[in-house]
Every structure is written in structure tokens, then in C-alpha cells.
Write a protein that holds these residues in place. Structure first.
Motif, PDB file in Angstrom:
ATOM      1  N   ILE A  96       0.860  -1.192   0.000  1.00  0.00           N
ATOM      2  CA  ILE A  96       0.000   0.000   0.000  1.00  0.00           C
ATOM      3  C   ILE A  96       0.892   1.237   0.000  1.00  0.00           C
ATOM      4  O   ILE A  96       0.718   2.172  -0.776  1.00  0.00           O
ATOM      5  CB  ILE A  96      -0.940  -0.002   1.236  1.00  0.00           C
ATOM      6  CG1 ILE A  96      -1.927  -1.170   1.161  1.00  0.00           C
ATOM      7  CG2 ILE A  96      -1.656   1.320   1.377  1.00  0.00           C
ATOM      8  CD1 ILE A  96      -2.840  -1.311   2.378  1.00  0.00           C
ATOM      9  N   GLN A 100      -2.619   3.741  -2.479  1.00  0.00           N
ATOM     10  CA  GLN A 100      -2.855   3.989  -1.047  1.00  0.00           C
ATOM     11  C   GLN A 100      -4.123   4.831  -0.846  1.00  0.00           C
ATOM     12  O   GLN A 100      -4.346   5.794  -1.583  1.00  0.00           O
ATOM     13  CB  GLN A 100      -1.646   4.742  -0.478  1.00  0.00           C
ATOM     14  CG  GLN A 100      -1.665   4.929   1.023  1.00  0.00           C
ATOM     15  CD  GLN A 100      -0.424   5.667   1.527  1.00  0.00           C
ATOM     16  OE1 GLN A 100       0.313   6.265   0.748  1.00  0.00           O
ATOM     17  NE2 GLN A 100      -0.200   5.634   2.818  1.00  0.00           N
ATOM     18  N   GLY A 101      -4.908   4.469   0.166  1.00  0.00           N
ATOM     19  CA  GLY A 101      -6.151   5.214   0.427  1.00  0.00           C
ATOM     20  C   GLY A 101      -5.872   6.533   1.110  1.00  0.00           C
ATOM     21  O   GLY A 101      -6.194   6.741   2.271  1.00  0.00           O
ATOM     22  N   TYR A 104      -7.224  -6.358   5.415  1.00  0.00           N
ATOM     23  CA  TYR A 104      -6.386  -5.156   5.424  1.00  0.00           C
ATOM     24  C   TYR A 104      -5.084  -5.587   6.087  1.00  0.00           C
ATOM     25  O   TYR A 104      -5.078  -6.024   7.246  1.00  0.00           O
ATOM     26  CB  TYR A 104      -7.105  -4.058   6.215  1.00  0.00           C
ATOM     27  CG  TYR A 104      -6.298  -2.803   6.440  1.00  0.00           C
ATOM     28  CD1 TYR A 104      -5.612  -2.190   5.394  1.00  0.00           C
ATOM     29  CD2 TYR A 104      -6.232  -2.215   7.699  1.00  0.00           C
ATOM     30  CE1 TYR A 104      -4.881  -1.032   5.604  1.00  0.00           C
ATOM     31  CE2 TYR A 104      -5.503  -1.051   7.920  1.00  0.00           C
ATOM     32  CZ  TYR A 104      -4.833  -0.472   6.864  1.00  0.00           C
ATOM     33  OH  TYR A 104      -4.102   0.676   7.075  1.00  0.00           O
ATOM     34  N   TYR A 141      -2.669  -4.363   7.521  1.00  0.00           N
ATOM     35  CA  TYR A 141      -2.217  -3.818   8.804  1.00  0.00           C
ATOM     36  C   TYR A 141      -2.808  -4.620   9.971  1.00  0.00           C
ATOM     37  O   TYR A 141      -2.164  -4.762  11.013  1.00  0.00           O
ATOM     38  CB  TYR A 141      -2.565  -2.323   8.919  1.00  0.00           C
ATOM     39  CG  TYR A 141      -1.590  -1.462   8.137  1.00  0.00           C
ATOM     40  CD1 TYR A 141      -1.450  -1.625   6.759  1.00  0.00           C
ATOM     41  CD2 TYR A 141      -0.786  -0.523   8.765  1.00  0.00           C
ATOM     42  CE1 TYR A 141      -0.551  -0.861   6.023  1.00  0.00           C
ATOM     43  CE2 TYR A 141       0.123   0.250   8.040  1.00  0.00           C
ATOM     44  CZ  TYR A 141       0.231   0.076   6.672  1.00  0.00           C
ATOM     45  OH  TYR A 141       1.130   0.826   5.953  1.00  0.00           O
ATOM     46  N   ASN A 151     -12.122  -3.096   3.955  1.00  0.00           N
ATOM     47  CA  ASN A 151     -10.978  -2.762   3.121  1.00  0.00           C
ATOM     48  C   ASN A 151     -10.284  -4.104   2.882  1.00  0.00           C
ATOM     49  O   ASN A 151      -9.888  -4.736   3.878  1.00  0.00           O
ATOM     50  CB  ASN A 151     -10.055  -1.804   3.879  1.00  0.00           C
ATOM     51  CG  ASN A 151      -8.782  -1.466   3.127  1.00  0.00           C
ATOM     52  OD1 ASN A 151      -8.604  -1.865   1.981  1.00  0.00           O
ATOM     53  ND2 ASN A 151      -7.895  -0.723   3.791  1.00  0.00           N
ATOM     54  N   LYS A 161     -11.385   8.950   7.238  1.00  0.00           N
ATOM     55  CA  LYS A 161     -12.075   8.830   5.954  1.00  0.00           C
ATOM     56  C   LYS A 161     -13.302   9.727   5.929  1.00  0.00           C
ATOM     57  O   LYS A 161     -13.631  10.314   4.904  1.00  0.00           O
ATOM     58  CB  LYS A 161     -12.501   7.379   5.712  1.00  0.00           C
ATOM     59  CG  LYS A 161     -11.516   6.340   6.188  1.00  0.00           C
ATOM     60  CD  LYS A 161     -10.263   6.273   5.343  1.00  0.00           C
ATOM     61  CE  LYS A 161      -9.275   5.282   5.947  1.00  0.00           C
ATOM     62  NZ  LYS A 161      -8.094   5.062   5.151  1.00  0.00           N
ATOM     63  N   TYR A 195     -12.742   1.586  -2.100  1.00  0.00           N
ATOM     64  CA  TYR A 195     -11.841   0.798  -2.926  1.00  0.00           C
ATOM     65  C   TYR A 195     -12.654  -0.127  -3.812  1.00  0.00           C
ATOM     66  O   TYR A 195     -13.765  -0.511  -3.450  1.00  0.00           O
ATOM     67  CB  TYR A 195     -10.937  -0.086  -2.066  1.00  0.00           C
ATOM     68  CG  TYR A 195     -10.230   0.654  -0.962  1.00  0.00           C
ATOM     69  CD1 TYR A 195      -9.091   1.416  -1.236  1.00  0.00           C
ATOM     70  CD2 TYR A 195     -10.692   0.591   0.348  1.00  0.00           C
ATOM     71  CE1 TYR A 195      -8.446   2.091  -0.210  1.00  0.00           C
ATOM     72  CE2 TYR A 195     -10.055   1.269   1.369  1.00  0.00           C
ATOM     73  CZ  TYR A 195      -8.928   2.019   1.085  1.00  0.00           C
ATOM     74  OH  TYR A 195      -8.286   2.692   2.094  1.00  0.00           O
ATOM     75  N   ARG A 201      -6.241  -3.532  -6.357  1.00  0.00           N
ATOM     76  CA  ARG A 201      -7.183  -2.677  -5.638  1.00  0.00           C
ATOM     77  C   ARG A 201      -7.002  -1.244  -6.109  1.00  0.00           C
ATOM     78  O   ARG A 201      -5.889  -0.724  -6.145  1.00  0.00           O
ATOM     79  CB  ARG A 201      -6.934  -2.742  -4.125  1.00  0.00           C
ATOM     80  CG  ARG A 201      -8.026  -2.029  -3.317  1.00  0.00           C
ATOM     81  CD  ARG A 201      -7.603  -1.768  -1.871  1.00  0.00           C
ATOM     82  NE  ARG A 201      -6.647  -0.673  -1.766  1.00  0.00           N
ATOM     83  CZ  ARG A 201      -6.216  -0.139  -0.615  1.00  0.00           C
ATOM     84  NH1 ARG A 201      -6.655  -0.626   0.534  1.00  0.00           N
ATOM     85  NH2 ARG A 201      -5.339   0.855  -0.600  1.00  0.00           N
TER      86      ARG A 201
HETATM   87  N1  GLN Z   1      -6.150   2.541   4.893  1.00  0.00           N
HETATM   88  C1  GLN Z   1      -5.463   3.050   3.756  1.00  0.00           C
HETATM   89  C2  GLN Z   1      -5.292   1.981   2.691  1.00  0.00           C
HETATM   90  O1  GLN Z   1      -5.691   0.864   2.872  1.00  0.00           O
HETATM   91  C3  GLN Z   1      -4.128   3.642   4.112  1.00  0.00           C
HETATM   92  C4  GLN Z   1      -3.275   2.698   4.820  1.00  0.00           C
HETATM   93  C5  GLN Z   1      -1.858   3.092   4.937  1.00  0.00           C
HETATM   94  O2  GLN Z   1      -1.408   4.082   4.452  1.00  0.00           O
HETATM   95  N2  GLN Z   1      -1.158   2.298   5.563  1.00  0.00           N
HETATM   96  O3  GLN Z   1      -4.767   2.268   1.666  1.00  0.00           O
END
Ligand code: GLN
Length: 386
Positions: free
Chosen positions: A17, A34-35, A122, A124, A171, A233, A318, A363
Motif C-alpha cells: 500500500i 494507497q487510500g 487489510y 495492517y 478494506n 475517511k 476501494y 485494488r
Molecule cells: N487505509 C489506507 C489503505 O488501505 C491507508 C493505509 C496506509 O497508508 N497504511 O490504503
């Protein structure tokens, strides 16, 4: 390789990302990876933060956040989530939803505990769990509906499973869990005595008139759920790092303790900024939704037109697009080729899956101005006709 490295980091690298943003800047492309969400922040929010800085509201807040903000959050939870949370003992303002997630798992889980993550995920959620020494386990949901069944959920649980993560709207898939699915989650979580950790950061971004259901309101889930929400967001302030967690007092006490130890508190003047934002009338959320609806429809139509069939998202900003037919060996190669040749950055689908399924997907994020989306659509069309 340095000898000074945590074992938990072995095999972990920076997410695609983020990497795709670096690549996008290198080629000067349009960043639909990247979001980032670089839409304008509502002025009422920026002004309130600036005024908080100017009036010296710049010292630590309580570890759980500024009380006025927690009271406003409690009202918002009652109005929009049907959650009745005590602002004193059941809400903690965090450094983004990510800070809330980290504080939660460190406060409530132990190294070696199984944490069940729904795939596509996601990354993370997964990698923060790894750094905490948890044992990530996966439950794969299949497109286009990504339906959760009792059978699948039961099959994914191991003897050491202690928690489940539910990201709704999700996500990267945009999947929104419906009441039946959440009832299944409630039943099984009760049976296996599991903690539920939600990620509802996209709660206000949803399509085709769908409503968001906060898992904590279903069945008896409240008592075993940490609801994680964020303002990034909703107010286009991804760099402010403002989020909050909501949970019964017996869980929140521990989360607040860890939030204090890791972060002391979320940035105080920015807490005052988002408090002003949460006081905006509900018409703000209606216009947010209709502008995202237009963007989603535009990008999905364009992707369809170039044969990158989109898996139409129900919520979030997304879309997963199918690129398997382009003939690349990996999603990463496809994503890089589309960036180099069309000047449009995306995130390889492999970032969101353990297995092969992600290799046929990219994505695309559409949290940007309509003109940027239109230009990206034009470039994708041109690329599709090469
Ligand atoms: N949540 C956002 C994404 O999925 C940004 C995540 C990030 O920058 N780590 O892109």
C-alpha cells in the motif's frame, strides 16, 4: 542484516500500500493505490483545530481523550450506531483506528493467541497482530458477495483462537456484513468465548442505500466487542490520526491503560477539531455518500469497459478489479505495468490475500476529486486499447 531486530519482524516488510505510493511518485502517476483521501477537509474542522492551537489547548488530554469529544462521540454512537456507551468509561480516543487496534490487541490478547482474520484482509490488521506475537488465522470469503457462513466460520476456528476481526465495510473488498452474518458471528463468538474486534472506519461510505450495522449491536455481542472507528475517511483527515475505540468498561479500562503507555493521548488540538466535525448536521454524511456513489459508479463503469471486471463494492472507497486476463505472472507485475504504462497506481491484490486468489486482482482507490478519477478512467481506457 542487523543483530538488533525483533524476531516478530522477521519476514515483514513495508506494505505494498505504501510502496506503491513511492513508485507512483517516482513516475509522477495518479495515485489510486494507497487510500490517501486527499479531498478537502471541512473548514469547520480545520478552524476548530487551529483555534485550539491558538488558544493553547496543546497539552496532554486524558489518556482516553478530551471529555467534550467523548460526549459528542457518545451522542454520535447513539444516533448512528445504536450503541449506548458511557463517555467516561467506555470510549477511548486513539491515534487513528490503527492506534486503537494496536492498543486493543496489546491490552486484551497474549502472544500465541489465535486471531482470526477474514480474507481478503487489510494487511495492517495482520501485520500488527504478527508484531504483537499473535497467531494469525484466516477465514477466506469468496467474491462477489464474500458471504460469511456458520460452517466456514466454525471451520476456521482453532483451539487457540481468542479473537476475530471484522472489518465492515471492508478494506479492500467493500463487503458490508448483514444482520444474518453478524448473528452467526454472535452465536459462534459466544460459543467459543471469542473477543470481537471491529474496524468500522468506512461506516459512512456505502452504496445503493445500504445501512451500516455495528456488530456490537447484534445479539449479545456488546459484552465481547471492541468497536474501532476513525475520522480519517469521514472527514478526509487521514494524516491527523484520529480514531476511537468503544467497549464495555471492563475491556476499556485495559485499552485505555495501553493507550496511555504507548501514546499518552491522541493529539489534543486535533481532538477539538474533530469534535466540531462530529457536531455537523447529518446532511454532511448524506452528501459524502452521494459523492462517493458517483465516484464508485464512474470507476466501476470504466473498469468494466476495459475488461478489468470490478467486484462491485457495497461500501468503503476501494474496488477490486480483475486483471488475471492481462497475462502477468503476479498482481505486483500487473500493478507495476499499469503504473508505468498508464500512469495509474493501484495496489496488487496479493497484499490482501495469503493464497493465489490475490494474484488476479488489483485494488483501486477512488477517494479523490472527480476530475482525477475521470483522468484515471481515460488513462485506463487508453491502456486497455493498446
Ligand atoms: N487505509 C489506507 C489503505 O488501505 C491507508 C493505509 C496506509 O497508508 N497504511 O490504503
Amino acid at each position: 542484516m542487523t543483530k538488533f531486530l525483533s524476531k516478530a519482524l522477521e519476514g515483514l516488510v513495508q506494505s505494498d500500500i505504501r510502496k506503491m505510493t513511492v513508485e507512483c511518485e517516482r513516475v509522477g502517476g495518479l495515485n489510486l493505490g494507497q487510500g490517501i483521501c486527499d479531498l478537502p477537509t471541512p473548514p469547520i474542522i480545520s478552524k476548530a483545530a487551529i483555534s485550539a492551537i491558538e488558544s493553547q489547548k496543546s497539552t496532554y488530554s486524558y489518556a482516553e481523550g478530551v471529555i467534550d469529544l467523548r460526549q459528542i462521540i457518545a451522542k454520535k454512537l447513539e444516533r448512528d450506531n445504536l450503541i449506548n456507551a458511557d463517555p467516561i468509561s467506555e470510549i477511548c480516543v486513539t491515534v487513528g483506528a490503527t492506534g486503537g487496534f494496536a492498543a486493543t490487541i496489546h491490552a486484551l490478547l497474549n502472544p500465541g493467541d489465535g486471531i482470526l482474520i477474514m480474507e481478503p484482509y487489510y494487511s495492517y490488521h495482520l501485520n500488527i497482530a504478527r508484531v504483537a506475537g499473535l497467531d494469525p488465522q484466516f477465514l477466506t470469503l469468496s467474491p462477489p458477495r464474500f458471504s460469511l457462513t456458520e460452517e466456514k466460520l466454525r471451520a476456521a476456528i482453532s483451539p487457540n483462537t481468542k479473537a476475530v476481526v471484522c472489518c465492515t465495510p471492508s478494506n479492500p473488498s467493500g463487503k458490508m456484513f448483514d444482520e444474518n452474518e453478524l448473528k452467526i458471528l454472535a452465536k459462534v463468538a459466544h460459543e467459543y468465548d471469542l473477543l470481537l474486534i471491529t474496524d468500522e472506519i468506512y461506516e459512512y461510505i456505502r452504496y445503493d442505500g445500504r445501512s451500516h450495522i455495528s456488530p456490537a449491536t447484534v445479539g449479545e455481542l456488546w459484552e465481547r466487542t471492541v468497536s474501532i472507528m476513525g475520522l480519517s475517511k469521514t472527514f478526509s483527515i487521514t494524516g491527523w490520526r484520529m480514531g476511537y475505540t468503544v467497549a464495555p468498561a471492563y475491556l476499556m479500562k485495559a485499552i485505555t491503560l495501553v493507550n496511555d503507555l504507548y501514546y499518552i493521548c491522541a493529539p489534543t488540538p486535533l481532538q477539538h477539531g474533530v469534535a466540531a466535525g462530529l457536531n455537523m448536521p447529518t446532511s454532511y454524511y448524506d452528501s459524502l455518500q452521494s459523492s462517493y456513489q458517483t465516484k464508485r459508479d464512474k470507476i466501476c463503469t470504466a473498469l468494466d469497459g476495459v475488461g478489468m471486471t470490478p467486484i462491485i463494492p457495497q461500501g468503503a472507497y476501494y474496488v477490486l478489479a480483475q486483471i488475471g486476463h492481462l497475462g502477468f505472472d503476479t498482481a505486483h507485475q500487473a500493478s507495476m505495468a499499469i503504473l508505468e504504462e498508464a500512469g495509474v497506481a493501484s495496489v496488487p491484490g496479493s497484499s490482501f490475500f495469503q493464497g493465489e486468489a490475490g494474484e488476479g486482482l488489483i485494488r483501486i482507490c477512488f477517494a479523490m476529486d472527480e476530475e482525477v478519477i475521470e483522468e484515471a478512467c481515460r488513462r485506463l481506457k487508453e491502456y486497455g486499447h493498446i
